[in-house]
Scaffold this motif. Structure first.
Motif, PDB file in Angstrom:
ATOM      1  N   ARG A  77       0.831  -1.209   0.000  1.00 21.15           N
ATOM      2  CA  ARG A  77       0.000   0.000   0.000  1.00 21.15           C
ATOM      3  C   ARG A  77       0.861   1.253   0.000  1.00 21.15           C
ATOM      4  NH1 ARG A  77      -4.497  -0.545   4.481  1.00 21.15           N
ATOM      5  NH2 ARG A  77      -2.563  -0.828   5.614  1.00 21.15           N
ATOM      6  N   PHE A  78       1.973   1.129   0.693  1.00 25.25           N
ATOM      7  CA  PHE A  78       2.883   2.257   0.748  1.00 25.25           C
ATOM      8  C   PHE A  78       3.476   2.595  -0.601  1.00 25.25           C
ATOM      9  CE2 PHE A  78       5.237   5.345   2.652  1.00 25.25           C
ATOM     10  CZ  PHE A  78       4.836   5.433   3.944  1.00 25.25           C
ATOM     11  N   ILE A  79       3.978   1.549  -1.246  1.00 24.73           N
ATOM     12  CA  ILE A  79       4.585   1.768  -2.567  1.00 24.73           C
ATOM     13  C   ILE A  79       3.547   2.351  -3.519  1.00 24.73           C
ATOM     14  CG2 ILE A  79       5.638   0.633  -4.558  1.00 24.73           C
ATOM     15  CD1 ILE A  79       6.828  -1.426  -2.665  1.00 24.73           C
ATOM     16  N   THR A  80       2.332   1.809  -3.451  1.00 23.40           N
ATOM     17  CA  THR A  80       1.276   2.294  -4.333  1.00 23.40           C
ATOM     18  C   THR A  80       1.052   3.796  -4.146  1.00 23.40           C
ATOM     19  OG1 THR A  80       0.196   0.145  -4.080  1.00 23.40           O
ATOM     20  CG2 THR A  80      -1.113   1.894  -5.070  1.00 23.40           C
ATOM     21  N   SER A  81       0.900   4.214  -2.899  1.00 19.00           N
ATOM     22  CA  SER A  81       0.636   5.643  -2.677  1.00 19.00           C
ATOM     23  C   SER A  81       1.820   6.496  -3.049  1.00 19.00           C
ATOM     24  CB  SER A  81       0.302   5.915  -1.206  1.00 19.00           C
ATOM     25  OG  SER A  81      -0.461   4.900  -0.696  1.00 19.00           O
ATOM     26  N   MET A  82       3.025   5.981  -2.770  1.00 17.98           N
ATOM     27  CA  MET A  82       4.195   6.796  -3.079  1.00 17.98           C
ATOM     28  C   MET A  82       4.371   6.963  -4.573  1.00 17.98           C
ATOM     29  SD  MET A  82       7.189   6.039  -0.336  1.00 17.98           S
ATOM     30  CE  MET A  82       8.286   7.397  -0.690  1.00 17.98           C
ATOM     31  N   LEU A  83       4.148   5.882  -5.308  1.00 16.27           N
ATOM     32  CA  LEU A  83       4.282   5.975  -6.761  1.00 16.27           C
ATOM     33  C   LEU A  83       3.262   6.959  -7.322  1.00 16.27           C
ATOM     34  CD1 LEU A  83       4.993   2.357  -8.076  1.00 16.27           C
ATOM     35  CD2 LEU A  83       6.512   4.335  -8.094  1.00 16.27           C
ATOM     36  N   ARG A  84       2.043   6.901  -6.793  1.00 15.14           N
ATOM     37  CA  ARG A  84       1.007   7.836  -7.250  1.00 15.14           C
ATOM     38  C   ARG A  84       1.439   9.271  -6.999  1.00 15.14           C
ATOM     39  NH1 ARG A  84      -3.759   5.024  -5.004  1.00 15.14           N
ATOM     40  NH2 ARG A  84      -4.302   3.505  -6.597  1.00 15.14           N
ATOM     41  N   ALA A  85       1.903   9.515  -5.781  1.00 12.21           N
ATOM     42  CA  ALA A  85       2.306  10.877  -5.425  1.00 12.21           C
ATOM     43  C   ALA A  85       3.459  11.348  -6.309  1.00 12.21           C
ATOM     44  CB  ALA A  85       2.706  10.925  -3.956  1.00 12.21           C
ATOM     45  N   MET A  86       4.409  10.447  -6.537  1.00 12.34           N
ATOM     46  CA  MET A  86       5.567  10.829  -7.351  1.00 12.34           C
ATOM     47  C   MET A  86       5.150  11.092  -8.784  1.00 12.34           C
ATOM     48  SD  MET A  86       8.326   8.227  -5.691  1.00 12.34           S
ATOM     49  CE  MET A  86       9.658   8.404  -6.852  1.00 12.34           C
ATOM     50  N   HIS A  87       4.215  10.308  -9.261  1.00 19.46           N
ATOM     51  CA  HIS A  87       3.723  10.468 -10.623  1.00 19.46           C
ATOM     52  C   HIS A  87       3.170  11.865 -10.839  1.00 19.46           C
ATOM     53  CE1 HIS A  87       2.448   8.636 -14.420  1.00 19.46           C
ATOM     54  NE2 HIS A  87       3.197   7.622 -14.032  1.00 19.46           N
ATOM     55  N   ARG A  88       2.520  12.374  -9.807  1.00 17.72           N
ATOM     56  CA  ARG A  88       1.950  13.720  -9.906  1.00 17.72           C
ATOM     57  C   ARG A  88       3.028  14.794  -9.871  1.00 17.72           C
ATOM     58  NH1 ARG A  88      -2.232  11.662  -6.578  1.00 17.72           N
ATOM     59  NH2 ARG A  88      -1.089  12.298  -4.742  1.00 17.72           N
TER      60      ARG A  88
ATOM     61  N   ASP B  99       8.475  15.501 -13.304  1.00 19.95           N
ATOM     62  CA  ASP B  99       8.322  15.788 -14.731  1.00 19.95           C
ATOM     63  C   ASP B  99       8.611  14.526 -15.531  1.00 19.95           C
ATOM     64  OD1 ASP B  99       7.882  18.436 -14.035  1.00 19.95           O
ATOM     65  OD2 ASP B  99      10.059  18.829 -14.003  1.00 19.95           O
ATOM     66  N   ASN B 100       8.025  14.424 -16.699  1.00 24.66           N
ATOM     67  CA  ASN B 100       7.975  13.207 -17.521  1.00 24.66           C
ATOM     68  C   ASN B 100       8.072  11.922 -16.683  1.00 24.66           C
ATOM     69  OD1 ASN B 100      10.779  13.275 -17.113  1.00 24.66           O
ATOM     70  ND2 ASN B 100      11.188  14.060 -19.161  1.00 24.66           N
ATOM     71  N   ALA B 101       7.057  11.811 -15.847  1.00 25.25           N
ATOM     72  CA  ALA B 101       7.002  10.737 -14.870  1.00 25.25           C
ATOM     73  C   ALA B 101       7.032   9.353 -15.519  1.00 25.25           C
ATOM     74  CB  ALA B 101       5.746  10.881 -14.017  1.00 25.25           C
ATOM     75  N   ASP B 102       6.305   9.227 -16.628  1.00 32.59           N
ATOM     76  CA  ASP B 102       6.212   7.909 -17.261  1.00 32.59           C
ATOM     77  C   ASP B 102       7.586   7.321 -17.524  1.00 32.59           C
ATOM     78  OD1 ASP B 102       3.533   7.881 -17.178  1.00 32.59           O
ATOM     79  OD2 ASP B 102       3.234   8.648 -19.221  1.00 32.59           O
ATOM     80  N   GLU B 103       8.448   8.190 -18.022  1.00 30.30           N
ATOM     81  CA  GLU B 103       9.770   7.704 -18.389  1.00 30.30           C
ATOM     82  C   GLU B 103      10.634   7.451 -17.160  1.00 30.30           C
ATOM     83  OE1 GLU B 103      13.499   9.512 -20.849  1.00 30.30           O
ATOM     84  OE2 GLU B 103      11.499  10.296 -21.299  1.00 30.30           O
TER      85      GLU B 103
END
Ligand SMILES: CCCCC/C=C/C/C=C/C/C=C\C/C=C\CCCC(=O)O[C@H](COC(=O)CCCCCCCCCCCCCCCCC)COP(=O)(O)O[C@@H]1[C@H](O)[C@H](O)[C@@H](OP(=O)(O)O)[C@H](OP(=O)(O)O)[C@H]1O
Lengths: 144, 284
Positions: free
Chosen positions: B229-240, B243-247
């Motif tokens: 759950r932690f990784i999920t939320s952190m990845l979401r937050a970082m994605h936001r 810059d050019n998060a996908d890459e």
């Protein structure tokens, strides 16, 4: 004379304790709404509050065979958190681990029935409530 | 704010461990001497030679003790006086107990356990082959706990069960670099859980008594879910935020997907074990 006074004090002193004991006994029924309501009112009195917390603490930490003590204490606690004095909330936020660690409570009775499931569920519910200040405040307000 | 008072007690002299760090007086009506002797008994019962799960009520008493007194030192002295290394079941049960206590005990527990890595190391070295086949499990368990301890040394902001709510209040995730590293470290730990749980499943046998082995999956399910759950939320937050998060996040996301798949498999297998499903909600 002073002896007599302290003796009658003691009768009064153990009243709240006895009430908790009664409300959380091994009888298969209860605690009743009347019992819980009376105890909720008693928590507004400092001495009674202390007694109630002491007895609840004892019951919540009782052994598996007395799972009804534990379960009924959680039922009572849930009520007190909603309708009792704010001190109940403070006390159990401070001691939340007592409830949290009941989430894995186990007791299989002599007939092989798992009597722990109800305790585990209630412990989960109350732990969540204790962690959610907003919800707790709202629910207390709605009660009042 | 009023509290239930401790029965007047002078433990400053009697319990120097606590006196040093400013001892903690619980608001519960408890008695320290009684707590100490009960603790010793509970440790003994939790780590006895019966090939069963360590009884939760005994583990619970240990966890509650650490919150009452903000100390876990007596648990370590309690473990050391038990003949834990002389029996493989005892060793394994002791590891389960230690794992659960560092997960759910007072945060001080996670600090104090760092002084006892030597004891853990001895556990994995001393175990001989006694015939029930616990030796490889013990070694792998110690290895996992060690990696968990290393993680917590580097990331003291996490609690033992990786509970998200507790973390947020301590620290924001604002620095993407730091976030990236933290997620990668969490993923390493998750991989550690995965390989250990697979070993446990490999050692479950149709015929023999499995309860003890299965019970070691309980803290693993909880911990892996917390990490997930932690990784999920952190990845979401970082994605936001990045810059050019996908890459940038692509390697992490790829790894995340792989772990997600493994976890589902793990939880599916756990859901077939009655002991587990009756005790905890295995995530789906
Ligand atoms: C010719 C003559 C014949 C005569 C016959 C006579 C005969 C005479 C006979 C007599 C029998 C007498 C008595 C039996 C007495 C009591 C029975 C026991 C009752 C009983 O079940 O008690 C056991 C305890 O017992 C033991 O630990 C262990 C108890 C062991 C008892 C051993 C008894 C041994 C007896 C030996 C006798 C020996 C006899 C010898 C005889 C010799 C003759 C010559 C269960 O008590 P518990 O402590 O486990 O649990 C209680 C219980 O669950 C309560 O319900 C609960 O209260 P509430 O929930 O509030 O209602 C308590 O909670 P709190 O305290 O927190 O409130 C619990 O604490």
């Amino acid at each position: 004379m002073s002896n007599l006074a302290s003796k009658s004090m003691r009768v009064v002193k153990n009243y709240a304790k006895a009430k908790v004991r009664e409300a959380t006994s091994n009888d298969p029924w209860g605690p009743s709404g009347t019992q819980m309501n009376e105890l909720a009112q008693l928590t507004y009195n400092q001495n009674d509050f202390v007694e109630i917390m002491e007895m609840l603490d004892k019951r919540l930490n009782d052994k598996g065979k007395n799972w009804r003590h534990v379960f009924k204490s959680l039922t009572l606690l849930d009520y007190l958190l909603h309708a009792g004095s704010e001190n109940v909330v403070y006390y159990f936020k401070d001691n939340a681990y007592i409830i949290k660690t009941l989430k894995e409570f186990q007791h299989v009775d002599d007939d092989g029935r798992d009597q722990g499931a109800n305790v585990r569920q209630k412990a989960k519910d109350i732990s969540n409530l204790l962690a959610d200040d907003m919800r707790l405040r709202d629910q207390r307000k709605n009660r009042a | 704010m009023s509290r239930v008072r401790q029965r007047g007690y002078d433990f400053e002299n009697e319990y120097p461990d606590n006196a040093a760090g400013g001892f903690h007086q619980p608001s519960r009506p408890v008695d320290r001497d009684k707590a100490e002797s009960e603790l010793a008994l509970n440790i003994k019962k939790a780590t006895n030679t019966d090939e069963t799960a360590p009884k939760q009520k005994h583990v619970r008493k240990c966890i509650v003790y650490t919150w009452d007194y903000h100390s876990s030192q007596s648990i370590w002295s309690g473990l050391r006086v038990q003949p834990i290394m002389s029996d493989e079941v005892q060793t394994y049960k002791a590891l389960i107990v230690v794992h659960k206590i560092i997960q759910e005990g007072h945060p001080i527990t996670l600090k104090e356990v760092q002084q006892h890595v030597g004891w853990l190391d001895t556990c994995s070295r001393t175990v001989g082959n006694f015939g029930l086949g616990y030796a490889p499990l013990i070694q792998a368990y110690v290895q996992f706990i060690m990696s968990k301890l290393r993680f917590h040394r580097h990331h003291p902001e996490f609690n033992g069960l990786f509970e998200y709510a507790e973390y947020i209040t301590l620290k924001g995730v604002d620095d993407p670099n730091e976030g990236y590293e933290t997620v990668a470290d969490l993923m390493n730990l998750q991989d550690g859980i995965d390989s250990f749980q697979r070993l446990v499943f490999m050692h479950l046998r149709g015929i023999s008594n499995n309860e003890c082995r299965i019970s070691s999956l309980v803290p693993l399910v909880k911990e892996s879910y917390g990490i997930y759950r932690f990784i999920t939320s952190m990845l979401r937050a970082m994605h936001r935020r990045v810059d050019n998060a996908d890459e940038v996040l692509q390697p992490l996301v790829q790894r995340y997907n792989g772990q997600h798949h493994q976890l589902r498999k793990f939880y599916y297998e756990c859901s077939n074990l009655k002991y587990l499903t009756s005790l905890i909600n295995v995530p789906k």
